[in-house]
Every structure is written in C-alpha cells, then in structure tokens.
Design an enzyme around this catalytic site. Structure first.
Site, PDB file in Angstrom:
ATOM      1  CG  HIS A  82     -26.988 -34.306  18.094  1.00 54.29           C
ATOM      2  ND1 HIS A  82     -26.877 -35.617  17.715  1.00 54.29           N
ATOM      3  CD2 HIS A  82     -27.395 -33.639  17.001  1.00 54.29           C
ATOM      4  CE1 HIS A  82     -27.213 -35.747  16.447  1.00 54.29           C
ATOM      5  NE2 HIS A  82     -27.537 -34.552  15.984  1.00 54.29           N
ATOM      6  CG  ASP A 161     -33.708 -38.215  12.635  1.00 54.86           C
ATOM      7  OD1 ASP A 161     -33.989 -37.178  11.994  1.00 54.86           O
ATOM      8  OD2 ASP A 161     -32.546 -38.507  12.953  1.00 54.86           O
ATOM      9  NE  ARG A 168     -34.308 -32.216   7.560  1.00 55.66           N
ATOM     10  CZ  ARG A 168     -33.533 -32.170   8.654  1.00 55.66           C
ATOM     11  NH1 ARG A 168     -33.423 -33.209   9.440  1.00 55.66           N
ATOM     12  NH2 ARG A 168     -32.914 -31.074   8.971  1.00 55.66           N
ATOM     13  CB  SER A 183     -33.640 -34.173  12.862  1.00 51.25           C
ATOM     14  OG  SER A 183     -32.460 -34.894  12.688  1.00 51.25           O
ATOM     15  CE  LYS A 187     -29.832 -37.649  15.152  1.00 53.57           C
ATOM     16  NZ  LYS A 187     -30.392 -37.131  13.945  1.00 53.57           N
TER      17      LYS A 187
HETATM   18  N1  URA Z   1     -28.249 -32.969  13.149  1.00 52.12           N
HETATM   19  C1  URA Z   1     -29.296 -33.802  13.123  1.00 52.12           C
HETATM   20  O1  URA Z   1     -29.278 -34.864  13.729  1.00 52.12           O
HETATM   21  N2  URA Z   1     -30.362 -33.447  12.410  1.00 52.12           N
HETATM   22  C2  URA Z   1     -30.436 -32.292  11.732  1.00 52.12           C
HETATM   23  O2  URA Z   1     -31.437 -32.040  11.128  1.00 52.12           O
HETATM   24  C3  URA Z   1     -29.329 -31.424  11.754  1.00 52.12           C
HETATM   25  C4  URA Z   1     -28.239 -31.795  12.485  1.00 52.12           C
END
Ligand code: URA
Length: 434
Positions: A82, A161, A168, A183, A187
């Site tokens: 990620h 999220d 956001r 966040s 996930k």
């Molecule tokens: N990636 C994400 O999944 N969430 C964030 O807040 C920033 C980057």
C-alpha cells in the site's frame, strides 16, 4: 453518547477513549452520524492530532467496522502493498502481477484518488467493465483461483474507511498522520494479508512533507500491523517529483502496461523492482533482495507478469482488448507537447502542483462521488537534474477542453523550476522501517 460531544472533545484537544471512538466509527458506518459531523470531527483530528493509542483504537475500530477476511482458507500466504499516496504512483498496477508471477499470491484492496494523489481504482476503471466492487466471496474465490486480486473496499470490508476516505478527499482532511495510518492499516487488516509492504511517500507531492513525519507515520503503521499479527515493513520513498512520466488515469495505466512489457520510465521500473523484491522477501519467496530482483526481471522478460495482469482484468470483468491494445483506452481530444521555455538544468518538478493540475483537468474529484475523466492527464517526461535545451519537449498535456488545457499548460510550466548550475538527481528511496 452524542457525536457532537466527541467532536467537541477532540476540538478541545481531549484524548478520545476506545468507547468514544467505537461509538463514532459505528455511528458513521451505519449512517447514524451525518457527513457534516464526520467532516467536522475529521478536521478536529487533522488540526489537533491523536495519541498513538487513539490512532491504534481508531484503526482497530475501522478494521472491525465490517468483516475481517481470513485468507488462509484461500491460500497459504498473501502479501499486500500500500502506498500512502503520491503523483504518478501507479506502482500497484505493475507490482501486483509481477509478484504474483513470481509465485506469491497478492490480494489487494485499493482506493480511489485522494486530494491531489491519484487512486488505483480510478486508473483500473479506465478499462471498460473492470469491476472494483468485488464481494467478499468473489475476492476470496479469485484469490484462490488466480492468486491475484485488485479490488476496492467491498461494503463488507472496512466500510468505515470507505466512507471516511470519500469525505476526506473533498474536505481538506487528508494530510493527517492518525487519519492516514488508520485508513491504510484498517483496510490492510480487514483484507487479511499476512505480510504487508508499505510505501510511505515523502516530499512536496506526498501527504508527509518531510522525512521526520514520514518516518513517524511508517513506524506507527508498522507497530499497528504487528499488534494485529501481521508482518509489515515500510519503505520511505521520494515524492518530490512525479513517479514515472504519466499522471492521470488511462495515461498511467498505459505506462504500467509498458512497464509490464519491460519498458516504461527508468525510475518507475526501478521503483517497481525494489517494491516487488521486498514483497518477495517478506513473503519468503526470495532469500534476498538480489534474488527477488532477478525473479521479477525474469517474470517481466518471460511475459508472465503481463499475462497475470491480463488474467486479473478478465477475472474482474474488464475488456482485455483495451489492455492488449492500450491505444483503445480513453484518449483525450487535445494532446499538446509543450516545449522548454529555456535551457538549463531542471531543479524541481513540483509533484503536488502537477497533481492538483491533473485534478483540475478532471482526473480527480472536486466533490464526493464526482465522476473522473479517465482520458486526461500529463506526461512529465524529465527528471530533476536533467539538462535540457530551450525548445526541447518538456511535458505533454492530455485534455478534453481547450480552456482547461491552457490553464494546465501554465500550471505545469510553473511547476518546473530551473538552474544554470548542475543539480543532483533525487533519490528513489530514503529508508526502510522494519
Ligand atoms: N491511502 C489510504 O488508503 N488512505 C489514506 O488516508 C492515504 C493514502
């Protein structure tokens, strides 16, 4: 408990308890707390921060807002990656099939564009039919059968999220360490991967502007991951200039496809090799980074990485002829190459200005739920430190509207800064946090 009291407590610099965080997260997941209160709370968190304990509680609460996948029923070991978000960061599109082609399963839940930063799902949706809304069962089935999934958050996985992310994006509440950490990690925990490589971006085109904040965010996410029993490492990588050349949706997808064929810009290719090698080492498929790199290079050279990308597109309902013939992907009406206004060395290519210009051109969203224009974007074809002659091609704008093209041209010219003296190139990576 009332949502307004929780907002006020955070506004007044209080530390929220686990119960208050759970109440708030469950409330907005179920739709009992309206968007305006969630936005106000997110702004209070952005301005006043959270303790590490609050961030950990927020992450766990968001992760448990839906199901937690148990991927061990599908495959032995799944790795995930990620990025915290950047400009031109199409790494997942190339890295997921590269790693799968080396024998490791990749099950990844990605996001949409966020602020000036692009999103994997928007890029993949440039392919007609490609589904990013797999249900939990579909996710597991594809993981078992193909060993490769690139989907969005289903209604069942970390739905808190999903909701907060969309808010956001359009309320100026993205660059907050607790909100980003929760966040990303909610996930990752919900998607069930046992091993996770985090790519924490730092620089003017990242949410973490400096190395100190990036290291802090990386350390926090690694420890939250470990608390949840996952193996996590975080790379800290540069995001002062765009990664690769392409910035947008279909343009980035084309560049990722080129890279899977063994081409693509040198910095992007190298970035993908490093991220993939870390995933292979963490997933115990490679004994060292060197071995990992050789495996990935071979998978690209043999075409197996590209083949996995195709299979994934087909499995998720996409029309694979758009991948085999990327010229079929959405193409803008106006494609203009802009020449360098002067000669000299490139001193800076301000990634955030370029990301914002891409959003204004239509590649990102101004309001929650806005559609994105898959065709528009840029090719920023030089890197900091390069020497150019006046009049050489500097960048390419892909636009669907002549007025927007004119604005974008000026914005991109202003994003490039020059020096008469040689300038050092930027590094790709700064650190690895384990
Ligand atoms: N990636 C994400 O999944 N969430 C964030 O807040 C920033 C980057």
């Amino acid at each position: 408990m009332r949502a307004v009291d929780i907002i006020i407590k955070k506004r007044d610099h209080g530390e929220l308890s686990r119960e208050e965080i759970d109440f708030f997260v469950q409330g907005f997941t179920k739709g009992n707390i309206p968007d305006y209160q969630v936005s106000s709370w997110a702004m209070a968190v952005l301005l006043n921060g959270m303790t590490d304990q609050e961030t950990t509680n927020l992450t766990l609460s968001m992760a448990h807002s839906g199901d937690i996948l148990d991927l061990s029923s599908a495959v032995d070991l799944v790795v995930d990656k990620h990025s915290t978000g950047g400009v031109g960061d199409k790494t997942t599109l190339a890295v997921a099939p590269m790693v799968r082609a080396c024998g490791l399963s990749v099950g990844k839940m990605s996001g949409r564009g966020l602020g000036f930063s692009g999103g994997t799902l928007d890029k993949m949706e440039s392919i007609p039919g490609y589904r990013v809304d797999l249900s939990e069962d579909e996710f597991l089935k594809q993981l078992k059968e193909l060993g490769l999934v690139l989907s969005g958050q289903s209604g069942d996985l970390a739905p808190a999220d999903g909701k907060l992310y969309a808010l956001r994006d359009v309320t100026g509440t993205v660059p907050s360490i607790p909100l980003i950490a929760s966040s990303v990690m909610s996930k990752k925990i919900a998607a069930g991967a046992q091993a996770i490589v985090l790519d924490v971006k730092t620089g003017v085109g990242a949410f973490m502007r400096n190395l100190k904040d990036a290291r802090y965010l990386a350390g926090l996410m690694v420890s939250i991951g470990e608390l949840s029993g996952r193996k996590v490492i975080a790379l800290i990588s540069d995001m002062n200039q765009p990664l690769g050349f392409a910035v947008g949706n279909a343009v980035e997808l084309r560049e990722a496809i080129e890279t899977l064929h063994g081409g693509g810009p040198a910095d992007f290719r190298e970035h993908c090799l490093v991220v993939s090698s870390h995933m292979l080492v963490l997933g115990k498929k490679a004994a060292s980074m060197e071995e990992g790199r050789k495996m990935v290079e071979a998978a690209v050279a043999k075409g197996t990485a590209y083949e996995y990308f195709r299979k994934m597109v087909i499995a998720q309902g996409g029309d694979v002829t758009y991948v085999d013939q990327p010229e079929k992907l959405p193409t803008a009406k106006y494609i203009e190459t802009v020449p360098a206004p002067r000669g000299g060395y490139l001193k800076g290519i301000h990634a955030q200005k370029i990301g914002n210009a891409a959003v204004e051109l239509g590649a990102g969203r101004a309001k929650k739920g806005d559609p994105v224009d898959h065709a528009v974007g840029f090719e920023v074809i030089h890197k900091v430190g390069e020497k150019l002659a006046e009049g050489e091609p500097l960048f390419v704008v892909h636009a669907n509207d002549p007025e927007k093209l004119a604005v974008a041209r000026e914005q991109l010219l202003a994003a490039h800064t020059w020096s008469d003296e040689p300038c050092d190139p930027l590094p790709l990576f700064y650190d690895v946090i384990e």
